[in-house]
Design a protein around this motif. Structure first.
Motif, PDB file in Angstrom:
ATOM      1  N   ALA A 207       0.103  -0.639 -13.970  1.00 61.15           N
ATOM      2  CA  ALA A 207       0.269  -1.523 -12.816  1.00 61.15           C
ATOM      3  C   ALA A 207      -1.060  -2.169 -12.457  1.00 61.15           C
ATOM      4  N   VAL A 208      -0.991  -3.415 -11.999  1.00 63.69           N
ATOM      5  CA  VAL A 208      -2.185  -4.116 -11.514  1.00 63.69           C
ATOM      6  C   VAL A 208      -1.818  -4.886 -10.250  1.00 63.69           C
ATOM      7  N   GLN A 209      -2.836  -5.132  -9.441  1.00 61.13           N
ATOM      8  CA  GLN A 209      -2.677  -6.003  -8.273  1.00 61.13           C
ATOM      9  C   GLN A 209      -4.010  -6.690  -8.034  1.00 61.13           C
ATOM     10  N   LEU A 210      -3.997  -8.004  -7.941  1.00 60.80           N
ATOM     11  CA  LEU A 210      -5.228  -8.773  -7.811  1.00 60.80           C
ATOM     12  C   LEU A 210      -5.192  -9.600  -6.530  1.00 60.80           C
ATOM     13  N   ASP A 211      -6.175  -9.360  -5.656  1.00 56.64           N
ATOM     14  CA  ASP A 211      -6.363 -10.165  -4.449  1.00 56.64           C
ATOM     15  C   ASP A 211      -7.696 -10.894  -4.571  1.00 56.64           C
ATOM     16  N   LEU A 212      -7.679 -12.216  -4.421  1.00 59.13           N
ATOM     17  CA  LEU A 212      -8.890 -13.028  -4.554  1.00 59.13           C
ATOM     18  C   LEU A 212      -9.169 -13.796  -3.268  1.00 59.13           C
TER      19      LEU A 212
END
Length: 300
Positions: A207-212
């Motif tokens: 699983a991944v989650q990216l907040d930019l």
């Protein structure tokens, strides 16, 4: 606030110093414990720096499956992970209400990270619920939840395929320089440019989650982040293995026992009886829960 943000970023970019003095790829101290709660089916306490998750696993029968009604139709869940973030975990006082979007999102991310290693219903016919209680938080309690929940599942005897760990990666970009940070603390998350959560086993990412907070990052930078996260995940897995490396062979004495029996499909009606009279009588006499599937599978 603006002065604090400028100083945190300046020290990282100009002086190569993080707020707590760690190296850019250094992880805070980690401790893991299992079976911390004696009457639960499985439990684990995972601590990384000032972030701590207490995960509790409960095993149930088919009656405990969660029915989900969505646009795609009706389905049933046999694995649930719920995340709780009480105000005291960050030194605050506030009313204890139902979960908000943050809690639901963090729980969904951790659940997705562990779903890839969960056994099938044919292999392990239990309904599994994990609750992560965040006792203190200073950066990435969702990834601490993944680690604690993985240990809790193994402590309960759930035959997961492999342990799962998670890490939060950060980014500071400016002054013509780009710095990738491993295991970001709360202040680095708040003033940084990225919060990239990566969870997985030693065989791959689950699983991944990216907040930019910036317009975007290049593919090469993303690859560098994943490579640095991989080293961190492996390090955490080794630390977790000191507490428990494999699922326990036996379930807790407090957990329900499920026996699987196959009968001919033409005998299902006989077992159920007219109006369910026969199966109700068996349940009343034995106290057992009985689930019969259309293919003749009987779970007792």
């Amino acid at each position: 606030m603006e002065v604090e943000e400028a100083e945190v970023r300046r020290k990282i970019l100009k002086e190569n110093v993080r707020v707590d003095g760690r190296a850019f790829d250094e992880i805070r101290s980690i401790t893991s414990e299992v079976s911390v709660l004696p009457r639960t089916h499985g439990s684990a306490l995972f601590t990384r720096g000032q972030t701590q998750s207490l995960a509790v696993t409960t095993l149930g029968t088919g009656d405990d499956e969660q029915m989900v009604e969505a646009l795609e139709g009706q389905k049933y869940k046999t694995f649930m992970l719920h995340y709780c973030f009480p105000p005291f975990s960050v030194g605050e006082t506030a009313p204890m209400r139902g979960p908000g979007r943050r809690e639901i999102g963090h729980g969904a991310l951790a659940e997705r990270a562990l779903l890839a290693v969960m056994p099938s219903k044919e292999v392990f016919p239990y309904t599994v619920r994990v609750v992560s209680e965040i006792l203190e938080s200073n950066g990435s309690s969702s990834m601490a939840t993944v680690c604690a929940s993985s240990l809790s599942l193994m402590d309960a005897g759930v035959p997961i395929k492999e342990p799962v760990s998670g890490i939060a990666m950060g980014l500071i970009k400016g002054e013509g320089k780009t710095v990738i940070l491993t295991d970001i603390a709360g202040v680095e998350d708040h003033f940084g440019d990225m919060d990239f959560k990566v969870a997985g086993t030693k065989n791959g990412v689950t699983a991944v989650q990216l907040d930019l907070k910036i317009d975007g990052i290049s593919l090469d930078l993303l690859k560098d982040c994943l490579a640095q996260a991989k080293k961190a995940r492996f390090f955490i897995l080794d630390k977790m293995a000191l507490a428990l490396s494999l699922p326990r062979e036996n379930l807790s004495s407090y957990a329900p026992r499920i026996d699987k029996i196959m009968i001919n499909t033409d005998k299902i009606g006989t077992v159920i009886g007219p109006g369910g009279k026969m199966i109700k009588q068996i349940i009343a006499t034995t106290g057992a829960t009985i689930d019969i599937s259309d293919d003749g599978t009987v779970l007792v």
